[in-house]
Scaffold this active site. Structure first.
Site, short mmCIF file in Angstrom:
data_model
loop_
_atom_site.label_atom_id
_atom_site.label_comp_id
_atom_site.label_asym_id
_atom_site.label_seq_id
_atom_site.Cartn_x
_atom_site.Cartn_y
_atom_site.Cartn_z
N GLY A 56 0.73 -1.19 0.10
CA GLY A 56 -0.05 0.05 -0.13
C GLY A 56 0.95 1.47 -0.05
N HIS B 205 1.68 0.81 -12.92
CA HIS B 205 2.53 -0.18 -13.45
C HIS B 205 4.03 0.16 -13.38
CE1 HIS B 205 2.96 -4.18 -14.94
NE2 HIS B 205 3.94 -3.62 -15.88
N GLY C 45 -8.04 -4.90 -20.97
CA GLY C 45 -6.96 -5.36 -21.19
C GLY C 45 -6.10 -5.40 -20.08
N ASP D 143 -2.93 -4.35 -18.54
CA ASP D 143 -2.10 -3.11 -18.62
C ASP D 143 -1.93 -2.33 -19.72
OD1 ASP D 143 -1.44 -3.61 -15.86
OD2 ASP D 143 0.20 -4.98 -16.38
C1 GAR Z 1 3.97 -1.14 -7.31
O1 GAR Z 1 5.19 -1.20 -7.65
C2 GAR Z 1 2.85 -1.06 -8.34
O2 GAR Z 1 3.26 -0.42 -9.72
C3 GAR Z 1 2.80 -2.75 -8.63
O3 GAR Z 1 2.90 -3.18 -7.34
C4 GAR Z 1 3.38 -2.56 -6.51
C5 GAR Z 1 2.58 -2.11 -5.29
O4 GAR Z 1 3.20 -1.52 -4.27
N1 GAR Z 1 1.59 -2.84 -9.40
C6 GAR Z 1 1.57 -3.77 -10.45
O5 GAR Z 1 2.45 -4.67 -10.69
C7 GAR Z 1 0.16 -3.98 -11.15
N2 GAR Z 1 0.28 -4.72 -12.41
P1 GAR Z 1 2.52 -0.89 -2.95
O6 GAR Z 1 1.31 -1.81 -2.64
O7 GAR Z 1 3.53 -0.46 -2.04
O8 GAR Z 1 1.73 0.58 -3.76
#
Ligand code: GAR
Length: 213
Positions: free
Chosen positions: A16, A113, A147, A149
């Site tokens: 988060g 992403h 889709g 991403d």
């Molecule tokens: C982040 O790096 C986000 O970009 C990625 O997961 C992480 C979540 O971190 N999201 C994806 O890969 C979605 N395809 P967080 O929970 O600390 O925000």
């Protein structure tokens, strides 16, 4: 920040930190929004605990054991609508949304992403970027379509790949950029005129459009 603020739901599955970056931006007046719901599909997500400790409205809608994807999404929609959110920010939400769900919030769902899309959609993307040998990676904020991403790009930040990088070190540097990019991209969508032409998000009045930069 004074004046009207936009109600935002943030959907997470884990740590988060992007939720926290959005929250901080609302508190510091850098984003004219207020977080009306933090929802997780994972009960043990660290981010949901943190959101609770901040006194935010939270909901856990477990995807495991929910039955069908449609049943899970119906519960998620219920929470979002009950909270009155107008925008939905996916922040490490590790579920693909159905076309029906996306259509219920047209061009009002954002995702972040950790790669320069359209390169490396999906999971484990920092390792994939290293394995491919790219010299530059980064992060992307995009509107969500049905889709993987694949929706129109709102903003991107580039991060140089260093010789000594492993997936963790690269992910850390990309994450720092994510925390700046996400609030900034959403702020633009909330405060500027914009429209979508083809795949391009164009900011500015229709008479003098320019590409998102
Ligand atoms: C982040 O790096 C986000 O970009 C990625 O997961 C992480 C979540 O971190 N999201 C994806 O890969 C979605 N395809 P967080 O929970 O600390 O925000």
């Amino acid at each position: 920040m004074t004046g009207r603020t936009t109600p935002i739901a943030v959907l997470i599955s884990g740590r988060g930190s992007n939720f926290e970056a959005l929250y901080r931006a609302t508190r510091e007046g850098r984003l004219p929004g207020r977080i009306v719901l933090v929802l997780s599909n994972v009960a043990t997500a660290a981010g949901i605990e943190h959101a609770r400790s901040l006194g935010l409205h939270t909901a856990v809608v477990p995807s495991r054991g929910a039955g069908s994807r449609a049943a899970h999404e119906a519960r998620v929609r219920e929470e979002i609508e009950r909270a009155g959110a107008q925008w939905i920010c996916l922040a490490g939400y590790m579920r693909l949304l159905s076309a029906e769900f996306v259509a219920a919030f047209p061009n009002r769902i954002l995702n972040i992403h950790p790669s320069l899309l359209p390169s490396f959609p999906g999971l484990d993307v920092q390792q994939a970027a290293l394995d491919h040998g790219v010299r530059v990676s980064g992060c992307t904020v995009h509107l969500v379509d049905a889709g993987l991403d694949s929706g129109p790009i709102v903003g991107q930040r580039a991060v140089d790949v260093r010789s000594g990088d492993d997936a963790q070190s690269l992910a850390r540097r990309i994450l720092r950029q994510e925390h700046e990019l996400y609030p900034d991209a959403l702020r633009r969508l909330l405060t500027e005129e914009w429209r979508i032409e083809g795949r391009r998000v164009l900011f500015g009045p229709a008479s003098e459009v320019r590409a998102a930069d």
